[in-house]
Scaffold this motif. Structure first.
Motif, PDB file in Angstrom:
ATOM      1  N   LYS A  28      -2.334   0.962  10.103  1.00  0.00           N
ATOM      2  CA  LYS A  28      -3.127  -0.137   9.200  1.00  0.00           C
ATOM      3  C   LYS A  28      -2.449  -0.130   7.832  1.00  0.00           C
ATOM      4  O   LYS A  28      -2.135   0.764   7.035  1.00  0.00           O
ATOM      5  N   VAL A  41      -3.694  -1.512   4.293  1.00  0.00           N
ATOM      6  CA  VAL A  41      -5.049  -2.159   3.806  1.00  0.00           C
ATOM      7  C   VAL A  41      -5.063  -2.531   2.304  1.00  0.00           C
ATOM      8  O   VAL A  41      -4.522  -1.750   1.580  1.00  0.00           O
ATOM      9  N   ARG A  42      -5.588  -3.532   1.864  1.00  0.00           N
ATOM     10  CA  ARG A  42      -5.700  -4.108   0.425  1.00  0.00           C
ATOM     11  C   ARG A  42      -6.917  -4.796   0.132  1.00  0.00           C
ATOM     12  O   ARG A  42      -7.419  -5.386   1.017  1.00  0.00           O
ATOM     13  N   CYS A  43      -7.361  -4.822  -0.971  1.00  0.00           N
ATOM     14  CA  CYS A  43      -8.727  -5.198  -1.530  1.00  0.00           C
ATOM     15  C   CYS A  43      -8.111  -6.362  -2.386  1.00  0.00           C
ATOM     16  O   CYS A  43      -7.414  -6.471  -3.197  1.00  0.00           O
ATOM     17  N   ASP A  57     -10.836   3.734  -0.596  1.00  0.00           N
ATOM     18  CA  ASP A  57     -10.213   3.655   0.971  1.00  0.00           C
ATOM     19  C   ASP A  57      -9.838   5.038   1.419  1.00  0.00           C
ATOM     20  O   ASP A  57      -9.373   5.852   0.482  1.00  0.00           O
ATOM     21  N   GLN A 110      -2.126  -0.857  -2.125  1.00  0.00           N
ATOM     22  CA  GLN A 110      -2.183  -1.045  -0.753  1.00  0.00           C
ATOM     23  C   GLN A 110      -2.349   0.466  -0.139  1.00  0.00           C
ATOM     24  O   GLN A 110      -1.456   1.152  -0.843  1.00  0.00           O
ATOM     25  N   HIS A 135      -9.950   5.770   9.548  1.00  0.00           N
ATOM     26  CA  HIS A 135      -9.989   4.805   8.308  1.00  0.00           C
ATOM     27  C   HIS A 135     -11.453   4.547   8.009  1.00  0.00           C
ATOM     28  O   HIS A 135     -11.975   3.920   8.737  1.00  0.00           O
ATOM     29  N   VAL A 172     -11.638  -7.368   1.798  1.00  0.00           N
ATOM     30  CA  VAL A 172     -10.551  -6.522   2.052  1.00  0.00           C
ATOM     31  C   VAL A 172      -9.662  -7.250   3.401  1.00  0.00           C
ATOM     32  O   VAL A 172     -10.324  -7.930   4.275  1.00  0.00           O
ATOM     33  N   THR A 173      -8.508  -6.938   3.217  1.00  0.00           N
ATOM     34  CA  THR A 173      -7.618  -7.521   4.202  1.00  0.00           C
ATOM     35  C   THR A 173      -6.775  -6.501   4.779  1.00  0.00           C
ATOM     36  O   THR A 173      -6.274  -5.361   3.788  1.00  0.00           O
ATOM     37  N   TYR A 174      -6.580  -6.548   6.044  1.00  0.00           N
ATOM     38  CA  TYR A 174      -5.441  -5.346   6.521  1.00  0.00           C
ATOM     39  C   TYR A 174      -4.854  -5.658   7.640  1.00  0.00           C
ATOM     40  O   TYR A 174      -5.290  -6.673   8.455  1.00  0.00           O
ATOM     41  N   CYS A 176      -2.892  -4.663  11.005  1.00  0.00           N
ATOM     42  CA  CYS A 176      -2.790  -3.633  12.170  1.00  0.00           C
ATOM     43  C   CYS A 176      -1.488  -3.921  12.882  1.00  0.00           C
ATOM     44  O   CYS A 176      -1.188  -4.806  13.515  1.00  0.00           O
TER      45      CYS A 176
END
Length: 191
Positions: free
Chosen positions: A68, A70-72, A79, A106, A115, A126-128, A130
């Motif tokens: 993953k 991940v970012r906000c 996180d 990220q 996670h 939040v977007t991530y 995968c």
């Protein structure tokens, strides 16, 4: 990249002027240079309305494991990644970082780590990315408040986070038989 930490904090550069800023959040060559060579197959986007919403700790088991990124993109989150690789000298240890729309950071979380994140403000998005699609038969998790893991969630004393029904009843790490192998890279502090 044997010897490097498998969980990595990525700090994309922002180029700004009077109009605002521009940043490149993902590039295959740039991520390959960091030792991140997975192919992402799915993007997810979540909105958590109340502050102190906690999502996690989640993972997918083999053969449907997920790396993953991940970012906000609105607000701020804490996180977290927890090492759940059998035989790892850092098994059950966690690492965390604040990701926010303001800092643009990220977190890359590879397969073999649970996670989760805690929203620090109202209306966090939040977007991530995968590396595999969602597979309900491989869906797994551990308790967010497992004392054996001991995550220091940054919330006021006696605060009970907003949880899904599923996250409220996840098993303890001691009750989890990990199918994830250790790859020789222990969890290390974020650089």
């Amino acid at each position: 990249m044997t010897g490097s930490s498998p969980v990595q904090l990525i700090r994309p550069k922002r180029f700004g002027d009077t109009r605002g800023w521009f940043t490149e959040v993902y590039s295959v060559p740039a991520f390959s240079a960091l030792g991140i060579d997975c192919t992402f197959l799915q993007d997810n986007h979540s909105l958590s309305v109340p502050a102190f919403t906690l999502r996690g700790l989640h993972f997918q088991t083999p053969p449907r494991g997920q790396d993953k990124l991940v970012r906000c993109v609105r607000g701020a989150i804490f996180d977290v990644a927890v090492d759940i690789r059998k035989g790892s000298p850092t098994y059950g240890k966690w690492i965390g970082a604040e990701l926010s729309a303001e800092n643009g950071h990220q977190l890359f979380i590879p397969i073999g780590f649970a996670h989760g994140f805690l929203t620090l403000e109202d209306n966090c998005e939040v977007t991530y990315k995968c590396s595999d699609i969602y597979a309900p038969d491989s869906d797994g998790g551990i308790r967010w408040d497992d004392l054996a893991v001991g995550i220091d969630w940054p919330m006021p004393a006696r605060t009970i986070p907003e949880l899904s029904a599923k996250d409220a009843v996840q098993p303890l790490l001691a009750d989890f038989d990990s199918p994830f192998p250790y790859d020789g890279r222990p969890l290390a502090p974020l650089a």
